[in-house]
Design a protein around this motif. Structure first.
Motif, PDB file in Angstrom:
ATOM      1  N   GLY A  66       9.704  11.161  -8.747  1.00 38.43           N
ATOM      2  CA  GLY A  66      10.629  12.030  -8.051  1.00 38.43           C
ATOM      3  C   GLY A  66      11.437  11.219  -7.045  1.00 38.43           C
ATOM      4  O   GLY A  66      11.124  10.065  -6.741  1.00 38.43           O
ATOM      5  N   PRO A  67      12.491  11.812  -6.513  1.00 37.48           N
ATOM      6  CA  PRO A  67      13.371  11.076  -5.596  1.00 37.48           C
ATOM      7  C   PRO A  67      12.670  10.551  -4.346  1.00 37.48           C
ATOM      8  O   PRO A  67      12.959   9.440  -3.896  1.00 37.48           O
ATOM      9  CB  PRO A  67      14.449  12.098  -5.225  1.00 37.48           C
ATOM     10  N   LEU A  68      11.758  11.311  -3.773  1.00 36.07           N
ATOM     11  CA  LEU A  68      11.076  10.855  -2.561  1.00 36.07           C
ATOM     12  C   LEU A  68      10.213   9.631  -2.848  1.00 36.07           C
ATOM     13  O   LEU A  68      10.247   8.641  -2.100  1.00 36.07           O
ATOM     14  CB  LEU A  68      10.220  11.972  -1.963  1.00 36.07           C
ATOM     15  N   GLY A  69       9.456   9.665  -3.922  1.00 36.07           N
ATOM     16  CA  GLY A  69       8.611   8.533  -4.283  1.00 36.07           C
ATOM     17  C   GLY A  69       9.423   7.292  -4.617  1.00 36.07           C
ATOM     18  O   GLY A  69       9.108   6.186  -4.172  1.00 36.07           O
ATOM     19  N   VAL A  70      10.494   7.484  -5.375  1.00 35.97           N
ATOM     20  CA  VAL A  70      11.354   6.350  -5.716  1.00 35.97           C
ATOM     21  C   VAL A  70      12.016   5.796  -4.459  1.00 35.97           C
ATOM     22  O   VAL A  70      12.120   4.577  -4.284  1.00 35.97           O
ATOM     23  CB  VAL A  70      12.410   6.766  -6.765  1.00 35.97           C
ATOM     24  N   GLY A  71      12.447   6.675  -3.571  1.00 35.38           N
ATOM     25  CA  GLY A  71      13.042   6.229  -2.314  1.00 35.38           C
ATOM     26  C   GLY A  71      12.070   5.418  -1.480  1.00 35.38           C
ATOM     27  O   GLY A  71      12.440   4.383  -0.902  1.00 35.38           O
ATOM     28  N   LEU A  72      10.813   5.861  -1.405  1.00 32.45           N
ATOM     29  CA  LEU A  72       9.801   5.111  -0.656  1.00 32.45           C
ATOM     30  C   LEU A  72       9.529   3.749  -1.270  1.00 32.45           C
ATOM     31  O   LEU A  72       9.419   2.742  -0.561  1.00 32.45           O
ATOM     32  CB  LEU A  72       8.496   5.907  -0.586  1.00 32.45           C
ATOM     33  N   VAL A  73       9.421   3.702  -2.578  1.00 33.85           N
ATOM     34  CA  VAL A  73       9.164   2.432  -3.249  1.00 33.85           C
ATOM     35  C   VAL A  73      10.334   1.473  -3.046  1.00 33.85           C
ATOM     36  O   VAL A  73      10.144   0.290  -2.737  1.00 33.85           O
ATOM     37  CB  VAL A  73       8.873   2.649  -4.752  1.00 33.85           C
ATOM     38  N   LEU A  74      11.562   1.963  -3.203  1.00 34.76           N
ATOM     39  CA  LEU A  74      12.729   1.102  -3.015  1.00 34.76           C
ATOM     40  C   LEU A  74      12.878   0.651  -1.565  1.00 34.76           C
ATOM     41  O   LEU A  74      13.246  -0.500  -1.304  1.00 34.76           O
ATOM     42  CB  LEU A  74      13.997   1.812  -3.483  1.00 34.76           C
ATOM     43  N   ALA A  75      12.598   1.540  -0.621  1.00 33.24           N
ATOM     44  CA  ALA A  75      12.678   1.152   0.795  1.00 33.24           C
ATOM     45  C   ALA A  75      11.634   0.083   1.118  1.00 33.24           C
ATOM     46  O   ALA A  75      11.937  -0.912   1.800  1.00 33.24           O
ATOM     47  CB  ALA A  75      12.493   2.377   1.685  1.00 33.24           C
ATOM     48  N   ALA A  93       0.836  -1.209   0.000  1.00 29.19           N
ATOM     49  CA  ALA A  93       0.000   0.000   0.000  1.00 29.19           C
ATOM     50  C   ALA A  93       0.869   1.256   0.000  1.00 29.19           C
ATOM     51  O   ALA A  93       0.554   2.233  -0.695  1.00 29.19           O
ATOM     52  CB  ALA A  93      -0.942  -0.003   1.200  1.00 29.19           C
ATOM     53  N   VAL A  94       1.969   1.241   0.755  1.00 31.52           N
ATOM     54  CA  VAL A  94       2.891   2.389   0.760  1.00 31.52           C
ATOM     55  C   VAL A  94       3.465   2.596  -0.634  1.00 31.52           C
ATOM     56  O   VAL A  94       3.535   3.729  -1.126  1.00 31.52           O
ATOM     57  CB  VAL A  94       4.019   2.178   1.798  1.00 31.52           C
ATOM     58  N   SER A  95       3.879   1.516  -1.290  1.00 33.11           N
ATOM     59  CA  SER A  95       4.423   1.630  -2.648  1.00 33.11           C
ATOM     60  C   SER A  95       3.386   2.168  -3.625  1.00 33.11           C
ATOM     61  O   SER A  95       3.692   3.009  -4.468  1.00 33.11           O
ATOM     62  CB  SER A  95       4.909   0.267  -3.141  1.00 33.11           C
ATOM     63  N   MET A  96       2.160   1.685  -3.497  1.00 30.52           N
ATOM     64  CA  MET A  96       1.096   2.168  -4.383  1.00 30.52           C
ATOM     65  C   MET A  96       0.800   3.640  -4.124  1.00 30.52           C
ATOM     66  O   MET A  96       0.587   4.406  -5.062  1.00 30.52           O
ATOM     67  CB  MET A  96      -0.157   1.321  -4.191  1.00 30.52           C
ATOM     68  N   TRP A  97       0.788   4.045  -2.855  1.00 31.38           N
ATOM     69  CA  TRP A  97       0.545   5.438  -2.517  1.00 31.38           C
ATOM     70  C   TRP A  97       1.664   6.327  -3.059  1.00 31.38           C
ATOM     71  O   TRP A  97       1.405   7.396  -3.608  1.00 31.38           O
ATOM     72  CB  TRP A  97       0.418   5.594  -1.002  1.00 31.38           C
ATOM     73  N   ALA A  98       2.920   5.870  -2.902  1.00 30.50           N
ATOM     74  CA  ALA A  98       4.056   6.672  -3.366  1.00 30.50           C
ATOM     75  C   ALA A  98       4.048   6.807  -4.882  1.00 30.50           C
ATOM     76  O   ALA A  98       4.459   7.837  -5.418  1.00 30.50           O
ATOM     77  CB  ALA A  98       5.371   6.043  -2.902  1.00 30.50           C
ATOM     78  N   GLY A  99       3.576   5.776  -5.584  1.00 26.73           N
ATOM     79  CA  GLY A  99       3.559   5.817  -7.036  1.00 26.73           C
ATOM     80  C   GLY A  99       2.303   6.393  -7.631  1.00 26.73           C
ATOM     81  O   GLY A  99       2.176   6.515  -8.846  1.00 26.73           O
ATOM     82  N   HIS A 100       1.344   6.790  -6.791  1.00 27.29           N
ATOM     83  CA  HIS A 100       0.074   7.325  -7.272  1.00 27.29           C
ATOM     84  C   HIS A 100       0.273   8.723  -7.825  1.00 27.29           C
ATOM     85  O   HIS A 100       1.057   9.497  -7.331  1.00 27.29           O
ATOM     86  CB  HIS A 100      -0.946   7.357  -6.127  1.00 27.29           C
ATOM     87  N   GLY A 101      -0.436   9.037  -8.842  1.00 26.67           N
ATOM     88  CA  GLY A 101      -0.370  10.389  -9.406  1.00 26.67           C
ATOM     89  C   GLY A 101       0.111  10.352 -10.838  1.00 26.67           C
ATOM     90  O   GLY A 101       0.307   9.301 -11.435  1.00 26.67           O
ATOM     91  N   THR A 102       0.306  11.521 -11.372  1.00 30.24           N
ATOM     92  CA  THR A 102       0.730  11.631 -12.757  1.00 30.24           C
ATOM     93  C   THR A 102       2.179  12.060 -12.812  1.00 30.24           C
ATOM     94  O   THR A 102       2.721  12.636 -11.875  1.00 30.24           O
ATOM     95  CB  THR A 102      -0.137  12.670 -13.495  1.00 30.24           C
ATOM     96  N   GLY A 103       2.813  11.805 -13.918  1.00 35.09           N
ATOM     97  CA  GLY A 103       4.199  12.201 -14.091  1.00 35.09           C
ATOM     98  C   GLY A 103       5.162  11.254 -13.392  1.00 35.09           C
ATOM     99  O   GLY A 103       4.828  10.137 -13.035  1.00 35.09           O
TER     100      GLY A 103
END
Length: 91
Positions: A29-38, A16-26
């Protein structure tokens, strides 16, 4: 609650965290990629530890796998962050 059930719940929450971080358009960004990788790194650790019985292995094996997982996540994040600079310099 059994350990495998707690691990499964944790895996679902990290998904769910990964899906939330990747939600949206475009781009993420580094924060979203960092959250998904973590989240992916923690998920891989939980799967190795509980579903593949790494918790029964010696401490050296566990530390080795966790170190490799962390190194892989940091390397991927570094490549993501540094690629625009390196790519521009190579053109």
């Amino acid at each position: 609650m059994a350990i495998l059930t707690r691990t499964w719940v944790m895996l679902m929450l990290l998904t769910a965290v990964s899906m939330w971080a990747g939600h949206g358009t475009g781009t993420l960004g580094p924060l979203g990629v960092g959250l998904v990788l973590a989240a992916a790194t923690v998920k891989a650790d939980r799967i190795l530890t509980h579903y593949l019985d790494l918790h029964r292995a010696d401490g050296g094996w566990r530390a080795g796998f966790r170190s490799l997982l962390t190194l892989l996540g940091v390397a991927l994040f570094g490549i993501y962050v540094l690629y625009p600079m390196i790519g521009a310099a190579l053109r």
